[in-house]
Design a protein around this motif. Sequence first.
Motif, PDB file in Angstrom:
ATOM      1  N   MET A 343       0.363  -1.796  -0.419  1.00  0.00           N
ATOM      2  CA  MET A 343      -0.308  -0.248  -0.087  1.00  0.00           C
ATOM      3  C   MET A 343       1.021   1.186   0.292  1.00  0.00           C
ATOM      4  O   MET A 343       0.577   2.334  -0.685  1.00  0.00           O
ATOM      5  N   GLN A 344       1.798   0.759   0.745  1.00  0.00           N
ATOM      6  CA  GLN A 344       3.001   2.388   0.247  1.00  0.00           C
ATOM      7  C   GLN A 344       3.263   2.811  -0.561  1.00  0.00           C
ATOM      8  O   GLN A 344       3.629   3.717  -1.257  1.00  0.00           O
ATOM      9  N   GLN A 345       3.895   1.366  -1.144  1.00  0.00           N
ATOM     10  CA  GLN A 345       4.262   1.766  -2.913  1.00  0.00           C
ATOM     11  C   GLN A 345       3.013   2.151  -3.392  1.00  0.00           C
ATOM     12  O   GLN A 345       3.540   2.854  -4.030  1.00  0.00           O
ATOM     13  N   LEU A 346       1.721   1.592  -3.800  1.00  0.00           N
ATOM     14  CA  LEU A 346       0.857   2.501  -3.900  1.00  0.00           C
ATOM     15  C   LEU A 346       0.413   4.033  -4.417  1.00  0.00           C
ATOM     16  O   LEU A 346       0.503   4.362  -5.063  1.00  0.00           O
ATOM     17  N   ARG A 347       0.510   4.182  -2.891  1.00  0.00           N
ATOM     18  CA  ARG A 347       0.837   5.341  -2.759  1.00  0.00           C
ATOM     19  C   ARG A 347       1.762   5.892  -2.411  1.00  0.00           C
ATOM     20  O   ARG A 347       1.069   7.933  -3.567  1.00  0.00           O
ATOM     21  N   CYS A 348       2.780   5.856  -2.912  1.00  0.00           N
ATOM     22  CA  CYS A 348       3.848   6.692  -3.205  1.00  0.00           C
ATOM     23  C   CYS A 348       4.214   6.854  -5.279  1.00  0.00           C
ATOM     24  O   CYS A 348       4.248   7.619  -5.261  1.00  0.00           O
ATOM     25  N   GLY A 349       3.530   6.105  -5.341  1.00  0.00           N
ATOM     26  CA  GLY A 349       3.310   5.887  -7.128  1.00  0.00           C
ATOM     27  C   GLY A 349       2.609   6.780  -7.833  1.00  0.00           C
ATOM     28  O   GLY A 349       1.960   6.100  -9.021  1.00  0.00           O
ATOM     29  N   GLY A 350       1.489   7.001  -6.734  1.00  0.00           N
ATOM     30  CA  GLY A 350       0.138   7.823  -7.327  1.00  0.00           C
ATOM     31  C   GLY A 350      -0.601   6.463  -8.270  1.00  0.00           C
ATOM     32  O   GLY A 350      -1.548   7.492  -9.104  1.00  0.00           O
ATOM     33  N   VAL A 351      -0.806   5.612  -7.690  1.00  0.00           N
ATOM     34  CA  VAL A 351      -1.699   4.598  -8.746  1.00  0.00           C
ATOM     35  C   VAL A 351      -3.134   4.787  -7.624  1.00  0.00           C
ATOM     36  O   VAL A 351      -3.876   4.936  -8.292  1.00  0.00           O
ATOM     37  N   LEU A 352      -2.623   4.775  -6.074  1.00  0.00           N
ATOM     38  CA  LEU A 352      -4.419   5.307  -5.666  1.00  0.00           C
ATOM     39  C   LEU A 352      -5.098   6.365  -6.018  1.00  0.00           C
ATOM     40  O   LEU A 352      -6.407   6.297  -6.094  1.00  0.00           O
ATOM     41  N   GLU A 353      -4.092   7.666  -6.367  1.00  0.00           N
ATOM     42  CA  GLU A 353      -4.727   8.595  -7.009  1.00  0.00           C
ATOM     43  C   GLU A 353      -5.436   8.325  -8.169  1.00  0.00           C
ATOM     44  O   GLU A 353      -6.147   9.279  -8.179  1.00  0.00           O
ATOM     45  N   ALA A 354      -5.136   8.401  -8.849  1.00  0.00           N
ATOM     46  CA  ALA A 354      -5.107   7.899 -10.623  1.00  0.00           C
ATOM     47  C   ALA A 354      -6.460   6.721 -10.560  1.00  0.00           C
ATOM     48  O   ALA A 354      -7.539   7.153 -11.360  1.00  0.00           O
ATOM     49  N   ILE A 355      -6.853   5.393  -9.706  1.00  0.00           N
ATOM     50  CA  ILE A 355      -7.107   4.976  -9.630  1.00  0.00           C
ATOM     51  C   ILE A 355      -9.016   6.056  -8.676  1.00  0.00           C
ATOM     52  O   ILE A 355      -9.565   5.722  -9.527  1.00  0.00           O
ATOM     53  N   ARG A 356      -8.478   6.719  -8.105  1.00  0.00           N
ATOM     54  CA  ARG A 356      -9.269   8.215  -7.744  1.00  0.00           C
ATOM     55  C   ARG A 356      -9.856   8.899  -8.600  1.00  0.00           C
ATOM     56  O   ARG A 356     -11.683   8.711  -8.582  1.00  0.00           O
ATOM     57  N   ILE A 357      -9.314   9.162  -9.501  1.00  0.00           N
ATOM     58  CA  ILE A 357      -9.287   9.924 -10.473  1.00  0.00           C
ATOM     59  C   ILE A 357     -10.117   9.688 -11.810  1.00  0.00           C
ATOM     60  O   ILE A 357     -11.744   9.658 -11.818  1.00  0.00           O
ATOM     61  N   SER A 358     -10.128   8.195 -12.004  1.00  0.00           N
ATOM     62  CA  SER A 358     -11.128   7.077 -12.960  1.00  0.00           C
ATOM     63  C   SER A 358     -12.127   6.651 -12.795  1.00  0.00           C
ATOM     64  O   SER A 358     -13.128   6.660 -12.751  1.00  0.00           O
TER      65      SER A 358
END
Length: 879
Positions: A343-358
């Motif tokens: 989860m820390q890697q996904l948060r640092c990589g911006g994946v969670l933010e991209a998923i939220r935008i999508s």
Amino acid sequence: MEIVGISSQEQDAIFRVVAAILHVGNINFAKGQEIDSSALKDDKSKFHLKMTAELLMCDPQALEDALCKRVMITPEEVIQRTLDPIAATVSRDGFAKTIYSRLFDWLVDKINNSIGQDATSKSLIGVLDIYGFESFKTNSFEQFCINFTNEKLQQHFNQHVFKMEQDEYTKEEIDWSYIEFIDNQDVLDLIEKKPGGIIALLDEACMFPKSTYETFSQKLYQTFKTHNRFVKPKLSRSDFTICHYAGEVQYQSEQFLDKNKDYVVAEHQELLSASKCPFIADLFPSLPEETSKSSKFSSIGARFKLQLQSLMETLNSTEPHYIRCVKPNNLLKPSIFESVNVMQQLRCGGVLEAIRISCAGYPTRRTFYEFLHRFGVLAPEVLEGKYDEKVACGKILEKKGLKGCQLGKTKVFLRAGQMAELDARRAEVLRNAAKTIQRRIRTYITRKQFVATRKAAIHVQSLWRRRLARKLYDHMRKESAAIKIQKKTRCCQEKNKYTSLRAAALVLQTGLRAFAARNDFRFRRQSKASIQIQAQWRCHKARSYYKKLKRSSVVTQTRWRGRVARKELRKLKMEARETGALKEAKDKLEKAVEELTWRLQLEKRLRADLEEAKAQEIAKLQSSLHGLQNKVDETNALLAKERESMKKAIEEALPVIKETTVLVEDTEKVDSLTAEVEQLKASLGSERERADDSERKYCEVQKTSEDIMRKLEETKEKARHLHELLTRLEEKVSNLESENQVLRQQTVSMASNKFLSGRSRSIIHRSTDSGHHAIDSRTSSDGHVSSSSLKELPEVEDKPQRSLNEKQQAPRTSRAALVKGAIRSPRNGSTKQTPTDHWQEIVTHLGSFLSILKGNHVPPFLVRKMYTQIFSFHQCATI
């Protein structure tokens, strides 16, 4: 290296340069004879200097002068000054860094030229592989540059995702609202903005010779003291913290200035340009005249920023695709998944933010043709009708009740999760259709196979039965003949065997009996002698053992009594000095709180079991009521049928009586008619009695059903009272927990009073133990109350309170003793409840509890489960 086009001569030169760099690192300096001068420290350093000069193919003296001296050019003259050991060490490190940097750049250019790139190509496919966001215990200039690159790429990633979503929605002309996303432009301005960014301030500090990392840090503190993304640590004078998009990172600025400087010393350039090795001379080409005797400043940060800007221009001119690599664990082992790390890697990589935008918009979209082709089976009537594709898609969505989705010009836009719901419904429709087709086909195939198999089986059975009959006849005939032959042969053989066996048995019996008699006589004589010897020896042994045991028991008793007396004396002295009694009382009270919590959970489980038993009983009563109601309906139907039959019999009988002509002369006919009338009356009376019996049975059944309904209402009322009782018990348990919390605080406050006497501490200890037993007893009594409420509900409301008050006397006495200092006379302890009375009371309660359960006809498995839980709770409390 040969694969990428590096020749053997170039490989030797590369290895020569790498070896020279390693030897340079082993050169150490000491103070020279003059002021602020330096010289080689020892012979080891001289050896490494000589090896470096040989590998670089240059003059050793010139190499030493380049490391220990500097030339300053003035308009009047050229001045040569010496360096102190620290400056010489810095010059040595710069020398090695310069050689390594030039070698690395040469290898990169060589590999790129070997791979080959078409300069005239209009298309470009590139792979950018970078480090992720870094935050270590010590973060220097390298982590600063890497995190700066990640900030740039994260901004590009967010803008790219947002722009794609926005263009798609605008193109399809659907209703959508602005999607907010995290913008890290303020962090980028903090780092690269001119002239007030961190990189600009770092370049400015590097231009001044007297600047240090402390002055650089103070400059940052003064410039960005009001910036939201810049934080000054409280416990450090040179560190600074930047709030990146992935979190805060604290950087250590000690080596920022040294790592940011990127210039070649003129002496180093001149030395390496004059090398006899062509490879090294090519790495350091000669500089122009005006710069040959001076050092030109160059910044790593500024060059890194320009390269990053060029990279971003390349990315902006292409269509990027992102691949996020996630490391499942830090141990680099299979079958281990660390969710927090991922989860820390996904948060640092911006994946969670991209998923939220999508997901904030419409993540799933399909063209009208694809949507109808895939989900048309959900509404066949829509496909049969002549509808437009957009109208047909809208009717399918309307039929399935999906809300929030929209129809664009050419596509259907679905919210998150709606595609999965449509797929599930489509799979269900296809599965049902497949089942129907399979059922029909399997029925036809199985029927056809069955008819053919049955026909073939009948034919095979007829053939085999005929063959078996012939075989059976032949076998029976041969068996009869063989039995006769065997009978005669066996008779002769057995007769001969018996004769020979009888003669041999007589001979063996005679010999064995004589041998057994002799052995028996010999054994008896030996046994008698051994018994006499054993008796004498055992008598002597027992007498000796008794004397020895008597002496040792006297000695053991004497020593043991002395030891017990000393132990008792030592125990009394330790109890007099013991200061941990209050702590033990506190621990026992904490255990009591845990026991009360466990008992509350037990009461909840018992309540759930009682509710389940109540539901079963209600279901049984309803089923019995339903059966009785069916019986009543059957009785009513039978009664109505009998009444109708009676009416028909009466209607048929009366006309016969009326139509019969009475003749005085024919007396026999009159008698027969009279008898027939009597029989009809008797049958009418019996039918009336049966009707009355049916009425009475119906009334009894109705009363029984009313009683059952009344019992059902009483059971519901009992269940309601039981629920209220459990609620009150939970409230009391919560009150007890609060009291125990207060008592625990009082115990902690009293622990500081070290002037308590040893006797008062022992009284507190005994009161705590009695409180522990009282809690156990109260637990058992609570279980009794909760179970016995099935039968005697009016008495339960008073008994639990009285029983709980009785069981809580011991804990309250202990708390009172703790508050008052436990200063009481020993005579008061004799009036307390002894452990025997306490256990006798528990046994009495359990017996009454069992009798109440039997009186209410509670199932045995429920009784066994209750008692198992009660005793397991007491065992845990005892431990």
